[in-house]
Write a protein that holds these residues in place. Structure first.
Motif, PDB file in Angstrom:
ATOM      1  N   CYS A   1       0.934  -1.236  -0.126  1.00 23.49           N
ATOM      2  CA  CYS A   1      -0.064   0.071   0.057  1.00 23.49           C
ATOM      3  C   CYS A   1       0.707   1.365  -0.004  1.00 23.49           C
ATOM      4  N   PRO A   2       0.173   2.255  -0.340  1.00 29.91           N
ATOM      5  CA  PRO A   2       1.073   3.567  -0.147  1.00 29.91           C
ATOM      6  C   PRO A   2       1.338   4.200   1.063  1.00 29.91           C
ATOM      7  N   GLY A   3       1.410   3.284   2.479  1.00 32.29           N
ATOM      8  CA  GLY A   3       1.836   3.847   3.571  1.00 32.29           C
ATOM      9  C   GLY A   3       3.170   3.875   3.705  1.00 32.29           C
TER      10      GLY A   3
ATOM     11  N   GLU B   1       1.713  12.885  13.304  1.00 29.46           N
ATOM     12  CA  GLU B   1       0.453  13.021  12.721  1.00 29.46           C
ATOM     13  C   GLU B   1       0.006  11.706  12.026  1.00 29.46           C
ATOM     14  N   ASN B   2       1.066  11.098  11.787  1.00 26.54           N
ATOM     15  CA  ASN B   2       0.653   9.918  10.907  1.00 26.54           C
ATOM     16  C   ASN B   2      -0.193   8.862  11.639  1.00 26.54           C
ATOM     17  N   PHE B   3       0.017   8.931  12.925  1.00 27.16           N
ATOM     18  CA  PHE B   3      -0.712   7.956  13.817  1.00 27.16           C
ATOM     19  C   PHE B   3      -2.026   8.571  14.242  1.00 27.16           C
ATOM     20  N   SER B   4      -2.693   9.508  13.813  1.00 22.64           N
ATOM     21  CA  SER B   4      -3.934  10.226  14.023  1.00 22.64           C
ATOM     22  C   SER B   4      -5.152   9.420  13.529  1.00 22.64           C
TER      23      SER B   4
ATOM     24  N   GLU C   1      -9.023   2.731   4.434  1.00 23.15           N
ATOM     25  CA  GLU C   1      -9.530   2.728   3.323  1.00 23.15           C
ATOM     26  C   GLU C   1      -8.952   2.470   1.886  1.00 23.15           C
ATOM     27  N   VAL C   2      -7.632   2.785   2.121  1.00 24.48           N
ATOM     28  CA  VAL C   2      -6.529   2.592   0.989  1.00 24.48           C
ATOM     29  C   VAL C   2      -6.151   1.155   0.938  1.00 24.48           C
ATOM     30  N   MET C   3      -6.045   0.531   2.393  1.00 21.76           N
ATOM     31  CA  MET C   3      -5.872  -0.957   2.354  1.00 21.76           C
ATOM     32  C   MET C   3      -7.137  -1.782   1.722  1.00 21.76           C
ATOM     33  N   ASP C   4      -8.168  -1.458   2.176  1.00 16.93           N
ATOM     34  CA  ASP C   4      -9.388  -2.000   1.769  1.00 16.93           C
ATOM     35  C   ASP C   4      -9.571  -1.955   0.243  1.00 16.93           C
ATOM     36  N   GLU C   5      -9.207  -0.779  -0.619  1.00 19.59           N
ATOM     37  CA  GLU C   5      -9.427  -0.681  -1.964  1.00 19.59           C
ATOM     38  C   GLU C   5      -8.410  -1.923  -2.594  1.00 19.59           C
TER      39      GLU C   5
ATOM     40  N   VAL D   1       1.582  -3.496   4.827  1.00 18.54           N
ATOM     41  CA  VAL D   1       0.652  -2.764   5.170  1.00 18.54           C
ATOM     42  C   VAL D   1       1.396  -1.401   5.500  1.00 18.54           C
ATOM     43  N   ALA D   2       2.678  -1.339   5.192  1.00 18.92           N
ATOM     44  CA  ALA D   2       3.394  -0.080   5.413  1.00 18.92           C
ATOM     45  C   ALA D   2       4.911  -0.290   5.126  1.00 18.92           C
ATOM     46  N   ASN D   3       5.477   0.878   4.761  1.00 22.44           N
ATOM     47  CA  ASN D   3       6.832   0.999   4.202  1.00 22.44           C
ATOM     48  C   ASN D   3       7.618   1.656   5.012  1.00 22.44           C
ATOM     49  N   GLU D   4       8.662   1.364   5.662  1.00 24.66           N
ATOM     50  CA  GLU D   4       9.647   2.049   6.604  1.00 24.66           C
ATOM     51  C   GLU D   4       8.714   2.739   7.633  1.00 24.66           C
ATOM     52  N   PRO D   5       7.682   2.089   8.437  1.00 30.21           N
ATOM     53  CA  PRO D   5       7.136   2.641   9.495  1.00 30.21           C
ATOM     54  C   PRO D   5       8.019   2.961  10.555  1.00 30.21           C
ATOM     55  N   ALA D   6       7.679   3.946  11.579  1.00 32.42           N
ATOM     56  CA  ALA D   6       8.216   3.787  12.977  1.00 32.42           C
ATOM     57  C   ALA D   6       8.311   2.665  13.790  1.00 32.42           C
TER      58      ALA D   6
END
Length: 99
Positions: free
Chosen positions: A52-54, A61-64, A73-77, A93-98
Motif C-alpha cells: 500500500c502507499p503507507g 500526525e501519521n498516527f492520528s 480505506e486504501v488497504m480495503d481498496e 501494510v506499510a513501508n519503513e514505519p516507525a
C-alpha cells in the motif's frame, strides 16, 4: 522519452528480464502497481507482495485517527482489487514505519 504512462513493451521487457534472472517473486514499492503489471505477474506465475502507499509513517500526525481512517480505506481498496489474483500472496501494510 517514454513518459510515465503504462508502457506495455517495457512491462513485457521487465518480465522477460525477471524470468531470465530466475526471479519468482517481487514486492511492489510504495503504491499499488497498474493492473497491466499485475496481469503479467498472473500470466508468468510470479508471486507478488502487494504494498500500500503507507510510506514513511514516522511522525505523530501519521498516527492520528484521520490518517488511520485513510490508511484503512486504501488497504480495503487494494485488497478488494487484488484478492482474487493468483499472483498476490500477501499485502504489505506499510513501508519503513516507525513502529
Amino acid at each position: 522519452i517514454r513518459g510515465k504512462g503504462v508502457d506495455l513493451p517495457l512491462i513485457a521487457k521487465d518480465f522477460n528480464l525477471l524470468k531470465w534472472l530466475g526471479v519468482n517473486c517481487f514486492r511492489t514499492s510504495h503504491y499499488p502497481y497498474a493492473d497491466e503489471i499485475m496481469d503479467m505477474a498472473d500470466r508468468h506465475g510470479i508471486v507478488v507482495i502487494d504494498e500500500c502507499p503507507g510510506v514513511g509513517i514516522k511522525s505523530k500526525e501519521n498516527f492520528s485517527n484521520k490518517s488511520l481512517t485513510h490508511h484503512l480505506e486504501v488497504m480495503d481498496e487494494l485488497v478488494r482489487r487484488d484478492k482474487n489474483r493468483p499472483s498476490v500472496i500477501m499485502w504489505s501494510v506499510a513501508n519503513e514505519p516507525a513502529s
